[in-house]
Design an enzyme around this catalytic site. Structure first.
Site, PDB file in Angstrom:
ATOM      1  N   ARG A 168       0.874  -1.185   0.000  1.00  0.00           N
ATOM      2  CA  ARG A 168       0.000   0.000   0.000  1.00  0.00           C
ATOM      3  C   ARG A 168       0.906   1.229   0.000  1.00  0.00           C
ATOM      4  NH1 ARG A 168      -3.223  -2.903   4.782  1.00  0.00           N
ATOM      5  NH2 ARG A 168      -4.472  -4.289   3.494  1.00  0.00           N
ATOM      6  N   ARG A 261     -10.927   2.730   5.777  1.00  0.00           N
ATOM      7  CA  ARG A 261      -9.466   2.626   5.640  1.00  0.00           C
ATOM      8  C   ARG A 261      -9.053   2.941   4.210  1.00  0.00           C
ATOM      9  NH1 ARG A 261      -6.419  -2.888   7.316  1.00  0.00           N
ATOM     10  NH2 ARG A 261      -7.096  -3.520   5.240  1.00  0.00           N
ATOM     11  N   ARG A 272     -12.727  -9.824   1.422  1.00  0.00           N
ATOM     12  CA  ARG A 272     -12.300  -9.829   2.830  1.00  0.00           C
ATOM     13  C   ARG A 272     -13.503 -10.002   3.768  1.00  0.00           C
ATOM     14  NH1 ARG A 272      -6.785  -7.057   3.996  1.00  0.00           N
ATOM     15  NH2 ARG A 272      -5.692  -7.578   2.088  1.00  0.00           N
TER      16      ARG A 272
END
Ligand code: ATP
Ligand SMILES: Nc1nc2c(ncn2[C@@H]2O[C@H](COP(=O)(O)O)[C@@H](O)[C@H]2O)c(=O)[nH]1
Length: 392
Positions: A168, A261, A272
């Site tokens: 990320r 997020r 997820r």
């Protein structure tokens, strides 16, 4: 499988089996464990070389070259081997540094028909168990671990995992993860470099033995942030950790945290969340975890986590831990009485503490290979007429 170089069955019969005599560089020791003989040694005199292991399987009359896990001990000047209870072999290395002189070799479960052995370095005292933290993606594991490491920098160290997922934007290689290619990681897994690994949300993640060893060697308590499959593998290993599952207050809240997020695509968020349901179920019912904490209110959850780790009300410590080593007498003889290993100085010098004999108490060893074996207790004594009590 194959030939063990420079050693034959006759050598084994010549008689250093299960002996405590010190071997110099270039020699080998043999230790009988059931119907196998473990031959530990090194073929050359190079002090930079490490100890190798070969196994002679007496029932099959065959030499086996095992898969070896964990960092291997360095040779230095020589070594002695002692068979402990079960199938753990202690190796006492002469001429090494105080933090590198006691090692253990253990047999592991056979993998695909191959013998597997693992090394672990012995650590003095009651170093705390590693902590495994699991929970669904987005529940707040990373946030809680960061708070802990920030408040207690000298107490906790993060086990940096390997992953095949892309970094990320804020993530740094070697800090958040070791970002790696699948083919490389698969080879390393095959070579036994990983304590555990799992396919998580479509990528490969794993904890290398080296990552856990590095934290232990810094004198800190190791924290692993891994998924439930990984936790199950660690539970089956000899790491002897504390297992904590973090659960979300609700699926809706979990979804909101993942979205806020903003690090995953919509497709990844969906994946997820789908995986989260099964993970929460397993976390709560599998019996893997010692504790389950609900991360509803972050501050409250953090306080509860600290309580579980025995840190309630404790002030952060600003002193670097100094892992205590073991000063072995330079010339010594090794023997074993029950749970005590006697390392007797052959050339004692009155008043010179570093030349005293040493007793290692192995009655409370914890953890094991691969990784670090904790709980070694030491007593330094002037002479062997001294009582062997009072070990600390
Ligand atoms: N109790 C809480 N209440 C509200 N938001 C929270 C709480 N705990 C964590 N968060 C937020 O939720 C998001 C996900 O947290 P974090 O990244 O720590 O999750 P994680 O469990 O480590 O996820 P992953 O497994 O994907 O790495 C972050 O934006 C974090 O700030
Ligand atoms: N089995 C393992 N799981 C791991 C490891 N490192 C991280 N994880 C878990 O993966 C997911 C996703 O993490 P993310 O950083 O991509 O959001 C999360 O549940 C982690 O706990 C590991 O070494 N082994």
């Amino acid at each position: 499988m194959g030939e063990a170089p420079a050693l034959c069955v006759e050598d084994l019969q010549e008689g250093f089996s299960n002996g405590f005599g010190l071997r110099s560089k270039g020699f080998k020791t043999s230790t009988d464990v059931g119907d196998k003989t473990f031959v530990i040694g090194c073929n050359n005199n190079d002090s930079a070389s490490s100890l190798e292991v070969h196994i002679y399987d007496k029932s099959r009359g065959k030499w086996v070259i095992p898969t070896v896990l964990g960092t291997k001990p360095k040779l230095y000047e020589g070594y002695s081997t002692v068979l402990l209870n079960g199938d753990r072999i202690m190796i006492i290395i002469k001429g090494s540094t105080p933090d590198d002189c006691i090692w253990f070799l253990e047999q592991q479960k056979e993998a695909s028909g191959t013998e597997v052995v693992a090394w672990s370095k012995g650590m003095r005292g009651d170093a705390e168990k590693p902590v495994v933290i699991s929970g669904p993606s987005g529940v707040g594991k990373g946030t809680l671990i960061n708070m802990l490491v920030k408040e207690f920098p000298y107490m906790f160290g993060f086990s940096v995992s390997h992953t095949t997922r892309a970094p990320r934007s804020m993530e740094k290689n070697g800090v958040h993860y070791h970002f790696t290619e699948r083919s490389i990681m698969e080879k390393d897994i095959k070579d036994g470099k990983f304590l555990e690994f799992a396919s998580v949300h479509g990528n490969l993640y794993g904890t290398s033995i080296e990552a856990v060893e590095a934290v232990a060697d810094s004198g800190k308590r190791c924290i692993l942030d891994i998924d439930v499959q990984g936790a199950k593998s660690v539970r089956a290993s000899s790491l002897d950790a504390l297992f904590i599952f973090i659960s979300p207050p609700s699926m809706r809240e979990l979804e909101e945290r993942l979205r806020l997020r903003g690090t995953e695509t919509e497709e990844q968020v969906q994946k997820r969340l789908r995986n989260a349901e099964a993970e929460i179920e397993q976390g709560k019912t599998s019996g893997i975890f010692d504790h389950i904490l609900c991360n509803d209110n972050l501050e409250k959850c953090y306080e509860n986590l600290k309580k579980l780790l025995g840190l309630e009300g404790s002030a952060p410590t600003n002193t670097k831990p100094s892992p205590k080593g073991i000063d072995l007498p330079p010339n010594h003889l090794v023997s074993k009485i029950d749970n005590k290993i006697l390392i007797k100085n052959e050339t004692p010098e009155p008043g010179n503490a570093s030349k005293n004999s040493v007793v290692l108490d192995i009655s409370s060893l914890k953890g094991g290979a691969p990784g670090r074996t904790r709980g070694l207790k030491i007593n330094v004594i002037d002479s062997f007429s001294e009582s062997l009590n009072g070990i600390h």
